[in-house]
Design an enzyme around this catalytic site. Sequence first.
Site, PDB file in Angstrom:
ATOM      1  N   THR A  65       0.739  -1.072   0.436  1.00 25.30           N
ATOM      2  CA  THR A  65       0.239   0.021   0.166  1.00 25.30           C
ATOM      3  C   THR A  65       1.218   1.470  -0.295  1.00 25.30           C
ATOM      4  O   THR A  65       2.049   1.107   0.227  1.00 25.30           O
ATOM      5  CB  THR A  65      -1.334  -0.050   1.272  1.00 25.30           C
ATOM      6  OG1 THR A  65      -1.809   0.921   1.358  1.00 25.30           O
ATOM      7  CG2 THR A  65       0.072   0.061   2.374  1.00 25.30           C
ATOM      8  N   CYS A  66      -0.025   2.236  -0.262  1.00 30.77           N
ATOM      9  CA  CYS A  66       0.521   3.543  -0.218  1.00 30.77           C
ATOM     10  C   CYS A  66      -0.235   4.696  -0.072  1.00 30.77           C
ATOM     11  O   CYS A  66      -1.131   4.023   0.537  1.00 30.77           O
ATOM     12  CB  CYS A  66       1.598   3.941  -1.877  1.00 30.77           C
ATOM     13  SG  CYS A  66       0.219   4.058  -2.864  1.00 30.77           S
ATOM     14  N   ARG A  67      -0.103   5.248   0.005  1.00 32.75           N
ATOM     15  CA  ARG A  67      -1.291   6.462   0.325  1.00 32.75           C
ATOM     16  C   ARG A  67      -2.304   6.112  -0.801  1.00 32.75           C
ATOM     17  O   ARG A  67      -3.764   6.313  -0.373  1.00 32.75           O
ATOM     18  CB  ARG A  67      -1.108   8.435  -0.090  1.00 32.75           C
ATOM     19  CG  ARG A  67      -2.204   9.254   0.446  1.00 32.75           C
ATOM     20  CD  ARG A  67      -1.233  10.558   0.577  1.00 32.75           C
ATOM     21  NE  ARG A  67      -1.581  11.122   0.167  1.00 32.75           N
ATOM     22  CZ  ARG A  67      -2.417  11.214  -1.367  1.00 32.75           C
ATOM     23  NH1 ARG A  67      -3.545  10.975  -1.755  1.00 32.75           N
ATOM     24  NH2 ARG A  67      -1.811  11.956  -2.553  1.00 32.75           N
ATOM     25  N   LEU A  94      -4.166   3.678   1.257  1.00 28.98           N
ATOM     26  CA  LEU A  94      -4.047   4.058   2.599  1.00 28.98           C
ATOM     27  C   LEU A  94      -6.030   4.891   2.491  1.00 28.98           C
ATOM     28  O   LEU A  94      -6.685   5.137   4.023  1.00 28.98           O
ATOM     29  CB  LEU A  94      -3.299   5.094   3.102  1.00 28.98           C
ATOM     30  CG  LEU A  94      -3.692   5.012   4.895  1.00 28.98           C
ATOM     31  CD1 LEU A  94      -3.896   3.974   5.792  1.00 28.98           C
ATOM     32  CD2 LEU A  94      -2.348   5.793   5.435  1.00 28.98           C
TER      33      LEU A  94
END
Length: 177
Positions: A65-67, A94
Amino acid sequence: MTTILDPLTPDEAARRLAQGRAVLIDIREPDEFARRRARGALSRPLSTLDTAGLGLTDGREVIFTCRSGMRTAANGQRLAAACGGAAHVLEGGLDAWDRAGLPVETDAKAPLEMMRQVQIVAGLLVLCGVVLGLTVSPWFLGVAGFVGAGLTFAGVTGFCGMARLLALAPWNRPARA
């Protein structure tokens, strides 16, 4: 060539995590991770992934995951190579995890992410340079030009002098015990 990793919805990812079948790996930089992250996520910054690897040996699936999901999508090949097993990406990152009502840990005392600090300071400098250039003296337009040149240099070389200066600011220093 970009490898597309299997996307998982936040609910499906949470289900796999709860069953112990998977581990959530956040590829954002440490300053981003410190401020806001999915509960239970492990930090493995993309910038160190090639040298540090993931450090996982238990055979669980990996959910990256990332933002927003953009970094994971753009780096699918690197991420797939780093995990060496079943790998997925969290669809929407996220932000989608948070919108789904899943647990997010936030540390409001952590400084803003460095990129946001650079954007704020650069924007303010350009704005002030333009306003002062129009109202006081055209020489102040040089401030806007200087900041633009610095941002261009940072984009081309990967070295951001403003980020280096901001890193020295008191609010970005580790708290002393």
